[in-house]
Design an enzyme around this catalytic site. Sequence first.
Site: not given
Length: 721
Positions: A250, A293
């Site tokens: 990511e 995150h």
Amino acid sequence: MIPQRTVLRNINNASRCRARRTPQAAFSSSARRDGYDDTIQNLKIGAHTRVIFQGFTGKQATANAKESLDWGTNVVGGVKPNGSGEHLGKPVLPTVRAAMEQLKPDATGIYVAAHQAAAAIEEAIEAEVPLIVAVAEHIPLHDVMRIHSMLQSQSKSRLVGANAPGIISAIGRCRIGFQPLPTFSPGHIGIVAKSGTLSYETVGSLTRAGLGQSLCIGMGGDVIAGTNFVDALKVFENDEDTEAIILVGELGGTNEEEAADWIKDYKKRVKNPKPIAAVIGGLQAAPGRVMGHAGAWTGLGEGTAESKRKALESVGVTMVDHPAKFGGVVKEILSQSGRNIRKIEQSATNAQQVRSYHTSISSRRPLASNSFRTPFQQKRSLHLSAEQSSDLLKSYNVSIAPAPLSPPSSHYVGISPARAARSPSIIAAPTANPDQLHQRVRRFPFDYREGPTTAAVNAAIAHLQLDAAPPKAKAQTAELIKHLWNLYREKEAIDAHVSLALSETQDDIQVYNPYLFFDDAAFKSNKRQSDLHALRDQSRISETDKEADQAGIVYIPLASPSSSGTAQKDTQTAPSSSSQEPRNLVGTLVNGAGLAMNTNDVLHIRLSGPPYNTTSANFLDTGGKATSATIKTSFKLILSDPRVSVVFVNIFGGLTLCDMIAEGIILAFKEIGVEKPVVVRLRGTNEELGQKVLREANLPIHAFDDFEEAVKKVGELANGK
């Protein structure tokens, strides 16, 4: 009322006292060869692995240990500070060192809250436990950097995490983490992932395809990871049980680019390399936002999700846009590599019943630009005004001047994490021009406990192109770096940057445009820096953001597409109901930051063009422990956006139970009124029960277990079909 300058001075003094009290734990001084790299093979867990739990008698650890024991994990005991006796029929010891001496574990799972996790990890390092798995999220970044300073100085212990689902060997029936066990099956595909939910999607797809998994390593989505992609690739290369490899990445950091470099070299030196596939989340991430995150943001000099995808693709990695495709894709690349698919399938014992999945790869449509423009876009809940930043810097002997109108040259310097080096670094660029910073910035890492070395400072000054400046200006720059480091360490910043220019006489430096970015976890988990965080400007936080934060939800409205298909200006609050706003966007409700990013990516790829002409209205991560109340609040947040014409609930249950999600959806219909069509896709833990709950509710809900079918239905409903 106490003047703000006095408050800042008190904050500074208190922090310095607190910094002096920070424990500097002892650690192994065993003989080293390559230091921390020597510990990579400790990741090869299996039936032989003896596992202990730190926090063994706690509620979460107890439930997890029971599951793991029933599955076959060789749990040999655990640790409770000052405790003794038995728990679950296994010995309980008062310290990790005592557990090492008496139980001889190969690995420890740390099941304590974030504010206790750093001390627990340090205790495990001191005891030389070979593998340390930390699952807690919101461990403060500075605690993690201090831990890595210890890890880099030894060659016995390897860390997985923090904020990771853990590590699991399906072949060896060894789980150290909280992965949903029914999803896994023994097989020969190795997986390393930043995202927990995307790794579960990947595992589920492989299991349904009859392939199974060898070893699955969750590296976690924090700024700095104890184990990264390259570490995992080195294990998979030499693992006889692994026939193919999957990377789940990511945006944020440079791990994926480093993996691409390793893969390029691997393919040159190995005659028949193992085939590799990957997915990257965050192609549609909001620029300058932290996407769930802690590490999911693009820093200076770091690539976007799109550039990461291209880097992997350029070295022959097969890319997919959603992990549900991995089952079919991995079979294809295994066959192309000349490996025996039938033999691999036959050896994947106890595989779950195969369910069909669409595996055709749709053509990619142009994506909205995510390019990095300036570091001054990072948005967190802590916002200091320019005056507050200047006052705080002044208390650290850094005086901020107005930006010069036409300096002969500008420069950019500060302290920032070096994710690859797992340490802080001096960040430097020979220009402060936002359009050039991204290309010209460099990092000069140093040890967290030692601080910036003379060599690192001199190298940074040379890169700033100030090595030929007058001695006074050079000395001032060196002092500036040291002052920024003091602020960075004591105030637990993530970034502390400034621009600077030489004065007209070129004897002095002028410092301007400060950029300070602080770690929320230090306050939220450990209640440190409370005075600093009390300075946040509440007027700059929307009511929507406040409600989301109180519910533990990450909710980020995304920019509307313009008629040309590109994104309009990003907004931090729900857009107004202007008549110019598109009204057929998709509200997304997802558990897990990685899955939420990927859901937005796929919706854009599949639906942004004709005949659907729609895309996501928001990013929403309910978190890994979503409840019925959380789902109800999520619906409220999504439906507050007038652009939303359909709601897409995409859940892969791990810790989150699908039946609980279903009950939350029904609660939202009853209590807040849901007048927009809802598409629900449930997979994972208790998925059949969740689908049954939705069916029996007799509500206008379109339920699917197939992702592609659900996305197609979302596109149809967004356009009123």
